[in-house]
Design a protein around this motif. Structure first.
Motif, PDB file in Angstrom:
ATOM      1  N   LYS A  28      43.873  43.679  39.430  1.00 41.62           N
ATOM      2  CA  LYS A  28      45.208  43.825  40.011  1.00 41.62           C
ATOM      3  C   LYS A  28      46.126  44.600  39.058  1.00 41.62           C
ATOM      4  CE  LYS A  28      45.655  40.521  43.561  1.00 41.62           C
ATOM      5  NZ  LYS A  28      46.582  39.610  44.216  1.00 41.62           N
TER       6      LYS A  28
ATOM      7  N   GLY B 208      45.751  48.211  39.318  1.00 41.39           N
ATOM      8  CA  GLY B 208      46.091  48.875  40.570  1.00 41.39           C
ATOM      9  C   GLY B 208      45.357  48.443  41.819  1.00 41.39           C
ATOM     10  N   ALA B 209      44.552  47.364  41.751  1.00 39.81           N
ATOM     11  CA  ALA B 209      43.881  46.905  42.959  1.00 39.81           C
ATOM     12  C   ALA B 209      44.902  46.229  43.864  1.00 39.81           C
ATOM     13  CB  ALA B 209      42.767  45.934  42.598  1.00 39.81           C
ATOM     14  N   ARG B 210      44.880  46.623  45.135  1.00 39.63           N
ATOM     15  CA  ARG B 210      45.773  45.965  46.087  1.00 39.63           C
ATOM     16  C   ARG B 210      45.094  44.708  46.611  1.00 39.63           C
ATOM     17  NH1 ARG B 210      45.445  51.200  49.322  1.00 39.63           N
ATOM     18  NH2 ARG B 210      43.509  50.943  48.198  1.00 39.63           N
TER      19      ARG B 210
END
Lengths: 249, 411
Positions: free
Chosen positions: B323, B326-328
């Motif tokens: 996260k 940048g993981a949604r």
């Protein structure tokens, strides 16, 4: 992207962060305002409980302030949704953690590729950029190694390569030498120094004076307020001049 | 979700499975058992279906069977059924005479349980089926002659000791000789071979090539106590089938003096009723299959949910890192969903392989035919992947909702 030195890369206006513990309200941030310009090297210092972790989470877009405004490159990010924040973290922030936080089952190369995966970079370009990033931290010969095959310093350099790979606006390092011995710590600080010289903007969160001393400017936090914002090193003339706005005591 | 991301996650989840082999295997065991049951049973049923369909068509789809006792009955005979009069040869003749819609009638008589082998010289044929038939047998049952002639009206009338041999009996008794005109011995009597039949294969577990056909009356002569006969009737056409059945019932009720207020004291059935019975049996088998596999898939699904919850907890920090870089939410959601689906998908593939193996063993070592059904393979695989999707949803959602700060702090 604000490549000129006049516009702040990071601008916070009166940041508050309030936690409710039962009926009690705890203010982790007490109206924090500052700005950080392109190619500054800033340390945020303070004892535990000073709010520096909270501030780091807000700057890193992992958290949103209860009140106040936060801009990255003129973009208001303090009121974004979870997914928009994820996008900002991916594009603008390069995290370096105290405990490295690499994926243990993935190779160094793959760890560095990960941020590019989440913004949909095509695989060929992804591989090239990840390799280039590892070369930047002098790990060109360790790309296929997994974290448990690397020393602590090497692991932290992989993490730094991962932070660099998306060309973020700022590199946000949280106690980057906390888990390293002194010699390796110095090595990592030298690497940050070099990255700063190459034009990167670095924000260092630490409670160690020795480490903070590497930065050009130190923001001292206490009880959720900025206690002192000092320039500790004047940079040479050929570099864009970092400017401090608040030098309050 | 980008395509290369899917590939990424697939590789990652295969890696997770590999690094936790035993745990993953135990987790998906339920799915493996469920899918194995589906594939194994479906292939046996599929095989039975195929042989049944071909067997049924060789019976002739428009054959009517007349018997004294119910042709399909579960449980014991009633008093009334046991006291019923036997059908006799004359009934068969009457059906042919008095029913305009009937084209041919073939009564069959049986010697009962005789285990003695048929012999010619030193050769013996064991387990032969012996039937007493009439000339019309050939018109009704699909049993083409190979050599010689069939049982004739003359043979039936004069109770001659002649025999027509099935192809397997011929192979056993006359491996090198011409059987025509030879005298064979069976159960103490001698019979002259007048004809042989072509190979027809087995049907419903009955080997129809290992048989000897004798004149109807000859069997009745030697086995007078075996009074129960069976009458097969061919209507003039498919369309007159119902008319023929009505006429048969009318003629038999009259001949057997059944009062108008009484039910028939005999049974008239068609090959349709046999196939109905067959389908009700295989339908039951399908139900059993569905129940077993549903339980397996349910157990497997719960196992997957459990292991995914464990996995989410174990990898809380990893989720935090992902996260942070940048993981949604949906990236994390899909990562864990795909992992659950890969897990059950692998279970499905294993189950399909084991099921296909079972089907192969059944084929090789039992008389039951079996054939792996492509449709069931597709269904089984899709269902096992769906189980992963369904049971992975809760853990994956839990992972996706984690607060990155909490997750990064997790030890």
């Amino acid at each position: 992207m604000g490549k000129n030195g006049n516009r702040p890369m990071i601008l916070t206006e009166d940041l508050w962060k309030t936690y409710e513990m039962g009926s009690e309200k705890i203010h982790a941030l007490h109206g924090v305002s500052f700005e950080i310009r392109q190619n500054e090297y800033v340390a945020i210092m303070g004892p535990s409980g000073s709010g520096k972790s909270t501030l780091m989470n807000v700057i890193g877009c992992l958290d949103t302030p209860s009140q106040g405004k936060y801009y990255i490159n003129d973009r208001l990010v303090s009121e974004l949704s979870d997914d928009e924040l994820a996008y900002i973290r991916n594009k603008e922030i390069g995290f370096v953690f105290q405990t490295f936080n690499l994926l243990s089952r993935a190779t160094a190369l793959h760890n560095v590729e990960l941020p590019l995966i989440y913004n949909g970079t095509p695989s060929v370009e992804r591989l090239e950029r990840a390799k280039a990033s590892l070369v930047k931290v002098d790990l060109g010969d360790r790309m296929g190694h997994k974290p448990n095959e690397l020393s602590g310093g090497q692991r932290q350099r992989v993490a730094i390569a991962r932070a660099l790979v998306n060309n973020p606006s700022i590199i946000l390092a949280d106690e980057p030498t906390g888990n390293l011995d002194t010699a390796t710590g110095v090595e990592i600080m030298n690497l940050f120094e070099r990255l700063w010289e190459q034009g990167n903007t670095i924000v260092l969160v630490t409670h160690e004076h020795d480490i903070a001393a590497h930065a050009n400017r130190i923001i001292h936090l206490r009880d959720g307020r900025i206690e002192r914002d000092e320039i500790v090193r004047q940079v040479e003339a050929q570099k864009p001049q970092p400017q401090t706005t608040e030098a309050a005591t | 979700m980008f395509r290369h991301e899917i590939k990424e996650v697939l590789l990652l989840s295969l890696d997770t499975i590999r690094s936790n082999k035993m745990r993953s295997f135990l987790t998906i065991l339920g799915v493996v058992i469920g899918v194995m049951t589906v594939i194994g049973m479906a292939s046996v049923i599929e095989g039975l279906n195929r042989s049944f369909a071909s067997g049924l068509s060789s019976l002739g789809s428009s054959t009517i069977f007349v018997t004294r006792l119910p042709q399909i009955q579960f449980g014991n005979l009633t008093q009334e059924q046991r006291r019923r009069k036997f059908l006799v040869y004359e009934d068969a003749l009457a059906l042919k005479e008095d029913c305009p819609a009937v084209a041919a009638v073939s009564p069959l008589s049986f010697p009962g349980l005789v285990t003695s082998p048929a012999k010619y010289g030193a050769n013996q044929a064991n387990g032969v089926q012996v039937r007493g038939v009439v000339a019309d047998f050939m018109r009704i049952f699909d049993s083409p002659l190979d050599q010689g002639r069939f049982i004739s009206d003359y043979d039936v009338e004069h109770r001659t000791n002649v025999a027509v041999l099935g192809s397997e009996v011929v192979d056993t008794l006359f491996p090198s000789l011409d059987p025509l005109g030879k005298t064979i011995t069976w159960d103490g009597q001698e019979y002259v071979v007048v004809g042989t039949l072509q190979k027809v294969g087995s049907f419903l577990g009955q080997d129809r090539d290992n048989r000897i056909l004798l004149p109807f009356s000859t069997v009745r002569k030697y086995y007078p106590n075996r009074r129960d006969i069976f009458v097969a009737v061919l209507p003039t056409s498919q369309e007159t089938m119902q008319t023929a059945i009505d006429q048969i019932i009318e003629v038999l009720r009259r001949r057997r003096h059944v009062r108008p207020d009484q039910d028939n004291d005999f049974d008239v059935g068609t090959s349709d009723s046999i196939s109905e019975l067959y389908h009700s049996i295989t339908g039951g088998a399908y139900m059993v299959m569905l129940v077993i596999s549903s339980i397996g898939l349910l157990v497997g699904g719960i196992g997957v949910m459990n292991i995914m919850l464990v996995s989410v907890t174990e990898r809380t920090r990893e989720i935090g890192v992902r996260k942070a870089i940048g993981a949604r939410r949906k990236d994390i959601l899909w990562q864990f969903l795909l992992e659950a689906m890969v897990l059950t998908g692998v279970g499905g593939v294993l189950g399909i392989l084991v099921g296909a193996g079972i089907s192969w063993l059944v084929n090789a070592f039992s008389p039951l035919p079996s054939a792996v059904s492509v449709i069931w393979v597709v269904i089984a695989f899709s269902v096992s992947v769906s189980v992963g999707l369904f049971f992975g949803l809760y853990p994956a959602n839990k992972a996706a909702k984690l607060d990155p700060i909490e997750a990064l702090r997790y030890e």
